[in-house]
Design a protein around this motif. Structure first.
Motif, short mmCIF file in Angstrom:
data_model
loop_
_atom_site.label_atom_id
_atom_site.label_comp_id
_atom_site.label_asym_id
_atom_site.label_seq_id
_atom_site.Cartn_x
_atom_site.Cartn_y
_atom_site.Cartn_z
N ASN A 25 1.88 7.73 3.55
CA ASN A 25 1.70 8.03 2.35
C ASN A 25 1.62 9.69 2.46
O ASN A 25 2.02 10.34 1.13
N LYS A 26 1.19 10.33 3.45
CA LYS A 26 1.14 11.64 3.43
C LYS A 26 2.53 12.26 3.24
O LYS A 26 2.99 13.36 2.77
N LYS A 27 3.45 11.66 4.10
CA LYS A 27 4.86 11.99 3.95
C LYS A 27 5.67 12.16 2.71
O LYS A 27 6.06 12.76 2.31
N ILE A 28 5.27 10.82 2.11
CA ILE A 28 5.79 10.66 0.71
C ILE A 28 5.26 11.85 -0.35
O ILE A 28 6.00 12.07 -0.74
N ALA A 29 3.94 12.09 0.11
CA ALA A 29 3.59 13.08 -1.04
C ALA A 29 4.22 14.39 -0.55
O ALA A 29 4.34 15.30 -1.61
N ALA A 30 4.43 14.84 0.50
CA ALA A 30 4.98 15.99 1.24
C ALA A 30 6.38 15.96 0.67
O ALA A 30 6.71 17.25 0.10
N GLU A 31 7.08 14.92 0.59
CA GLU A 31 8.46 14.93 0.09
C GLU A 31 8.58 15.25 -1.42
O GLU A 31 9.65 15.86 -1.78
N LYS A 32 7.59 14.52 -1.90
CA LYS A 32 7.55 14.72 -3.46
C LYS A 32 7.25 16.38 -3.77
O LYS A 32 7.86 16.70 -4.88
N GLU A 33 6.40 16.73 -3.03
CA GLU A 33 5.95 18.15 -3.34
C GLU A 33 6.93 19.09 -2.94
O GLU A 33 7.60 20.01 -3.75
N GLN A 34 7.92 18.94 -1.76
CA GLN A 34 8.94 19.47 -1.64
C GLN A 34 9.99 19.15 -2.56
O GLN A 34 10.81 20.25 -2.93
N ALA A 35 10.17 18.30 -2.92
CA ALA A 35 11.23 17.88 -4.08
C ALA A 35 11.07 18.62 -5.34
O ALA A 35 11.70 19.32 -5.86
N TYR A 36 9.53 18.69 -5.71
CA TYR A 36 9.21 19.30 -6.81
C TYR A 36 9.51 20.80 -6.65
O TYR A 36 10.28 21.56 -7.50
N ARG A 37 9.14 21.56 -5.45
CA ARG A 37 9.50 22.68 -5.20
C ARG A 37 10.91 23.11 -5.10
O ARG A 37 11.57 24.22 -5.62
N ASN A 38 11.63 22.12 -4.61
CA ASN A 38 13.26 22.42 -4.51
C ASN A 38 13.50 22.48 -5.92
O ASN A 38 14.72 23.41 -6.29
N THR A 39 13.11 21.55 -6.85
CA THR A 39 13.69 21.73 -8.22
C THR A 39 13.32 22.88 -8.63
O THR A 39 14.11 23.50 -9.81
N VAL A 40 11.91 23.43 -8.97
CA VAL A 40 11.44 24.77 -9.20
C VAL A 40 12.33 25.81 -9.01
O VAL A 40 12.83 26.69 -9.45
N VAL A 41 12.64 25.76 -7.66
CA VAL A 41 13.65 26.91 -6.90
C VAL A 41 14.89 26.79 -7.57
O VAL A 41 15.34 27.86 -7.99
N GLN A 42 15.30 25.45 -7.60
CA GLN A 42 16.66 25.50 -8.28
C GLN A 42 16.85 26.00 -9.70
O GLN A 42 17.79 26.60 -10.05
N GLN A 80 -2.31 0.17 11.51
CA GLN A 80 -1.58 0.05 10.22
C GLN A 80 -1.95 1.01 9.27
O GLN A 80 -1.53 1.35 8.50
N TYR A 81 -3.42 1.00 9.25
CA TYR A 81 -4.09 2.09 8.28
C TYR A 81 -3.44 3.55 8.60
O TYR A 81 -3.23 4.11 7.73
N ARG A 82 -3.56 3.68 10.08
CA ARG A 82 -3.09 5.03 10.27
C ARG A 82 -1.66 5.32 9.74
O ARG A 82 -1.48 6.24 9.38
N LEU A 83 -0.78 4.17 10.16
CA LEU A 83 0.59 4.39 9.75
C LEU A 83 0.64 4.48 8.38
O LEU A 83 1.56 5.41 7.84
N THR A 84 -0.09 3.68 7.73
CA THR A 84 0.12 3.95 6.20
C THR A 84 -0.48 5.23 5.59
O THR A 84 0.26 5.77 4.70
N ASP A 85 -1.57 5.65 6.32
CA ASP A 85 -2.06 6.86 5.67
C ASP A 85 -0.98 7.99 6.07
O ASP A 85 -0.61 8.98 5.33
N GLU A 86 -0.55 8.16 7.26
CA GLU A 86 0.74 9.05 7.45
C GLU A 86 1.97 8.83 6.63
O GLU A 86 2.63 9.86 6.17
N GLU A 101 0.74 -1.11 -0.18
CA GLU A 101 0.01 0.04 -0.14
C GLU A 101 0.88 1.39 0.21
O GLU A 101 0.23 2.36 -0.05
N SER A 102 2.04 1.15 0.17
CA SER A 102 3.05 2.31 -0.07
C SER A 102 4.29 2.02 -0.66
O SER A 102 4.60 0.88 -0.50
N ASN A 103 4.64 2.85 -1.46
CA ASN A 103 5.83 2.89 -2.36
C ASN A 103 7.08 3.60 -1.66
O ASN A 103 7.13 4.69 -2.05
N TYR A 104 7.56 2.97 -0.61
CA TYR A 104 8.52 3.66 0.01
C TYR A 104 9.71 2.74 0.35
O TYR A 104 9.86 1.76 0.93
#
Length: 407
Positions: A346-363, A338-344, A295-298
Motif C-alpha cells: 500500500n505504501k508502494k501504491i501510494a508512492a507510485e500515485k504520488e510520483q505519477a501526480y508529480r510527473n503530471t504536474v512536471v509535465q 501478510q500484514y507487513r507485505l500489505t503495508d509495504e 486490502e490492496s487495490n493493485y
C-alpha cells in the motif's frame, strides 16, 4: 465483286467464331480438359499446349482453348468474381473462392460454393467433394449436416474421430464412443478420438474410465493443460486434485485462463485452512487469502499469483508440521507477514500515485513553459518586425528631409 465475296466470307467466319466464344456453356464444361487438379495443394494448374499439339486441334477446339487461356489469365490474377460473372459454372474460379472463404473462417459461404459445384459440375471428384463438405459442416459446428455426408465418403475410416465428435455434440454418446474406439493409433486424429472418448465417459458418469483416459491423454500430450484439468475433475482426493490443477495452471500462458484455474486452486487451498482452524481447540486469527487481496487495490496478476503461492506454501507447512497451539502460532506468523507485505504494498501504491501526480504536474509545467517560450518567440518576432518597420519609416523620413533641404 470477288473482293466483296471474299470479305463477306471472312466476315461470316469471324462472326461464327465470335458467336462460339460468347455462347460458352461448352467452355465451362470443357475446363477439365485443360486443367489438372492437385488434392495435396488444392489448386488447379493450367496445361499449356505445345505448338504441335495446338495445331492438331480442330477449329472449334482451338477457339475453345484460346477462350479458356484468356480466362486463365484472369484466374492467375485472382479475378474469380469477374470470371464467374460471365462463366458462373467455371469450377476452378468457384473452388478458389471456396478456399478464400474457408481461410477467412466464412464456412457458410464456402459451403455454398461447394454446393454449387456439386449441382453443376459432373467432373469434380464426388468423394473428395463429400469430404470437403463434411469438414466444412464439422468446422462450422453443423454436426447434423456433417453426418449427412458420411454415407458419401468412400474412405470413412479416415474420419472416425470427426464422426465421433459429431455424434458427441448431438448427444448420441454410444455411437460417439463406438467411432472413437474404432480410430486406430496410426490415425492422425487418434488424440481427438481419445478426447471424445473422455467426454463420453465423463458425461456418462463413468468416472474411473474417464480418470484412466485422462492419464492416457496426459501421456499422449503432456504439455496440454486441458488434460490435467480433466484428471482433476475426476479426482476426489483434494491434495491430488490440487497437484493437477497446479500442473494445469503452470502450463497456461493466457492470464484469463490462468486466473480461472487459480480460482479453483484458491477455493481448495482456503478450504484446507478453514478445516485446520475448525479442528483446533485454541483461537487464532484465520489466514484468509480472499481478505488479503481485498486490502490492496493493485492490478498486477503476476504479483498476486507469486504472493498467493508463497502464502499457501506457508499455511500448508503450518498444517503439515504443527497442531494445537503451535499451529495457531504458525498461522499468526503467516498473518503478520501478510500484514507487513500489505503495508509495504500500500505504501508502494501510494508512492507510485504520488510520483505519477508529480510527473503530471512536471509535465504540465513543462508544457506551460514550452507554450510561454513559444509566445515569447512570437512577441520577439513581432517586436523585431515593428523595429524594422520603424527603421524603414525613419529612413523614408530622413530621405524626405534631405530632399527638402536640397531643393
Amino acid at each position: 465483286m470477288r473482293k466483296f465475296t471474299l470479305f463477306l466470307l471472312l466476315f461470316v467466319i469471324g462472326l461464327a467464331q465470335c458467336c462460339y466464344a460468347v455462347n460458352s456453356k461448352d467452355v465451362e464444361n470443357a475446363y477439365y480438359k485443360y486443367y489438372s487438379f492437385s488434392k495435396t495443394h488444392n489448386v488447379y494448374n493450367f496445361n499449356n499446349y505445345t505448338d504441335a499439339d495446338y495445331k492438331k486441334l480442330s477449329s472449334e477446339n482451338k477457339q475453345e482453348y484460346k477462350t479458356i487461356k484468356k480466362i486463365n489469365n484472369l484466374y492467375l490474377k485472382g479475378k474469380y468474381n469477374k470470371i464467374l460473372k460471365k462463366y458462373p459454372n467455371f469450377t476452378p474460379a468457384r473452388f478458389s473462392l471456396y478456399l478464400l472463404d474457408i481461410s477467412n473462417g466464412n464456412y457458410y459461404a464456402g459451403l455454398n460454393q461447394l454446393g454449387f459445384i456439386r449441382n453443376q459440375d459432373k467432373h469434380f471428384d464426388k468423394n473428395y467433394l463429400a469430404e470437403l463438405i463434411f469438414m466444412g459442416n464439422y468446422k462450422s459446428k453443423q454436426y447434423d449436416k456433417a453426418l449427412d455426408e458420411v454415407y458419401l465418403l468412400s474412405n470413412k475410416q479416415n474420419f472416425y474421430a470427426y464422426i465421433a465428435d459429431c455424434y458427441l455434440n448431438i448427444g448420441n454418446l454410444a455411437i460417439a464412443a463406438e467411432y472413437a474406439l474404432k480410430t486406430p493409433k496410426t490415425d492422425k486424429n487418434y488424440y481427438l478420438a481419445n478426447e471424445v472418448l473422455f467426454k463420453v465417459y465423463y458425461r456418462q458418469n463413468n468416472i474411473q474410465k474417464a480418470k484412466s483416459l485422462a492419464l492416457y491423454l496426459i501421456k499422449l500430450n503432456p504439455m496440454s493443460p486441458d488434460n490435467y484439468i480433466r484428471y482433476a475433475k475426476c479426482e476426489d482426493n483434494k491434495n491430488i486434485k490440487l497437484k493437477y490443477l497446479y500442473d494445469a495452471r503452470n502450463r497456461i500462458y493466457t492470464v484469463n485462463y490462468r486466473a480461472d484455474i487459480n480460482a479453483d486452486i484458491i477455493n481448495l487451498e482456503q478450504a484446507k485452512i478453514n478445516d485446520a482452524c475448525n479442528s483446533m481447540k485454541v483461537f487464532t486469527e484465520k489466514p484468509d487469502w480472499n481478505k488479503i487481496i481485498e486490502e490492496s487495490n493493485y492490478n498486477n496478476y503476476s504479483y498476486w499469483e507469486k504472493r498467493q503461492d508463497s502464502f499457501f506454501k506457508d499455511t500448508n507447512e503450518c498444517i503439515k508440521r504443527y497442531s494445537g497451539t503451535e499451529r495457531a502460532k504458525c498461522f499468526e506468523s503467516v498473518t503478520r507477514n501478510q500484514y507487513r507485505l500489505t503495508d509495504e504494498l500500500n505504501k508502494k501504491i501510494a508512492a507510485e500515485k504520488e510520483q505519477a501526480y508529480r510527473n503530471t504536474v512536471v509535465q504540465q509545467n513543462n508544457e506551460m513553459i514550452k507554450q510561454q517560450y513559444v509566445r515569447n518567440i512570437e512577441l520577439m518576432n513581432i517586436n523585431n518586425n515593428l523595429m524594422q518597420q520603424n527603421n524603414q519609416l525613419q529612413n523614408i523620413n530622413n530621405q524626405l528631409q534631405f530632399n527638402r533641404y536640397r531643393y
